[in-house]
Design a protein around this motif. Sequence first.
Motif, short mmCIF file in Angstrom:
data_model
loop_
_atom_site.label_atom_id
_atom_site.label_comp_id
_atom_site.label_asym_id
_atom_site.label_seq_id
_atom_site.Cartn_x
_atom_site.Cartn_y
_atom_site.Cartn_z
N GLY A 128 0.80 -1.23 0.00
CA GLY A 128 0.00 0.00 0.00
C GLY A 128 0.83 1.27 0.00
N PHE B 77 -6.54 2.27 -9.31
CA PHE B 77 -6.08 1.27 -8.34
C PHE B 77 -5.51 0.04 -9.04
N THR B 78 -6.28 -0.48 -10.00
CA THR B 78 -5.87 -1.71 -10.70
C THR B 78 -4.52 -1.52 -11.38
N GLU B 80 -2.15 0.76 -10.67
CA GLU B 80 -1.07 0.96 -9.69
C GLU B 80 -0.70 -0.34 -9.00
N ARG B 81 -1.71 -1.17 -8.75
CA ARG B 81 -1.42 -2.45 -8.12
C ARG B 81 -0.61 -3.35 -9.04
N GLU B 82 -0.98 -3.37 -10.32
CA GLU B 82 -0.21 -4.15 -11.30
C GLU B 82 1.25 -3.73 -11.29
N SER B 84 2.91 -2.57 -8.91
CA SER B 84 3.62 -2.89 -7.66
C SER B 84 3.99 -4.37 -7.53
N TYR B 98 0.05 -11.45 -1.82
CA TYR B 98 -0.30 -10.07 -2.15
C TYR B 98 -1.38 -10.00 -3.22
N LEU B 103 -7.96 -5.44 -1.35
CA LEU B 103 -7.33 -4.23 -0.81
C LEU B 103 -8.17 -2.97 -0.93
N ILE B 163 -3.29 2.65 -2.86
CA ILE B 163 -2.66 2.19 -4.09
C ILE B 163 -3.35 2.90 -5.25
#
Lengths: 243, 243
Positions: A128, B77-78, B80-82, B84, B98, B103, B163
Amino acid sequence: MTEDLDSFTLAEKEGLYKAVFSRRDVRSHFIDKRIPDDILVNILNAAHHAPSVGFSQPWDFILIKNKTTKLKVKQSFTKEREKSIPMLDNDLEKQDKYVKLKLEGILESDINICVTYNPEKFGPFILGRTSIPETGEYSVCCAIQNLWLAARAEGIGVGWVSILSIDDLRKILNIPNHVKPIAYLCLGYVNKFEVRPDLETSGWLKRAILSEVIHFENWNNTEVNGWDDTNTIIQGLDDDPDK
Amino acid sequence: MTEDLDSFTLAEKEGLYKAVFSRRDVRSHFIDKRIPDDILVNILNAAHHAPSVGFSQPWDFILIKNKTTKLKVKQSFTKEREKSIPMLDNDLEKQDKYVKLKLEGILESDINICVTYNPEKFGPFILGRTSIPETGEYSVCCAIQNLWLAARAEGIGVGWVSILSIDDLRKILNIPNHVKPIAYLCLGYVNKFEVRPDLETSGWLKRAILSEVIHFENWNNTEVNGWDDTNTIIQGLDDDPDK
């Protein structure tokens, strides 16, 4: 903790709001009375149960009673405040007011607490925190607000001294370079909690009305449909911003 | 507000601690039930009564119900998560965990709130912000924690989605460049509050014991004299960090 935690009685709910609305940033009114150890630990434990990004709990609390240490911090405050006075050279009336304000209770308060942020704790990957690194520091601030409210419920005043040098704090308290001091707090019993913030009473600034800080759907309020009832209630509060 | 605000009854005090200890970062369990307008305003007003450096009240709250807006935020979000996920390439077990975690509850929650920081409000001179400019953002975080606790007392879950891309948020919500989004929150009634944080339950990280985050007089704990009783109480809590 059990299921009965889920719903709040009226008195419990009122307790939360009472702490929120009667909490003050305390610089005066500290009295010479020790904070009992168990109360201090309650307050610290409340801080430690704050939310944190990726459950990283990146805070540390340095508890300070030593007078020599407090004096060194006070010197940092005095130096930083002197540096800030010329920034008001274009408004001498405000400068005069600024110089007269009492802005800290470092020596008069029973305990000082330096709250710090350690970005390396549980790292390097913090869930996060990958898109917005500042969320680590933000977590520490949530802990500080928990501490502040718990202290208020215990009848203890808290003042956040922000006119300080981070470098001075690191040196005085032996804080490693990778750890960042976030707040320097002064805690102690007080002979009263003011009804309004000192800076409001002194006429420094006034409390903003709630409607000024609320936007519907986007910054420009271009879609207020569906928010009429909310808006009416918010504007009802505007008549008495202290409520 | 009158003098009787000064002391808290036992139930009021318990209410504050109950909110602190039972507050969760909610991503699941949102139910399809509207937040009443007056409750929403209570929560926002609690946020607005947070402490702020120099009484600058530098926060704004953008309230969002629009599904199209929520979908755009979810896309951010999707994305940014990808981005990370590869950061955990050196720990595939953790990466697998993870990817499976829930989240955010952007679409399932009733109302989303973007909380922002405006450094120009009441500026340029902000009392107390001259040495540590970040204290402006820190004030906004205190407001967020007030909001979170008030919501908890009202039985409303809050999830902080971190995220996300700040630039995306600015574009989606027409936020001016000088204003900084600090948090994107999802609010809604829930069918239950978990007893422990999701990330603790899933074994992602465990709660630190309190004694790990407490230091006496300075970072290196070189002056523990006078702190024995405090230390004993703190270590007593270590046996059950969830307390």
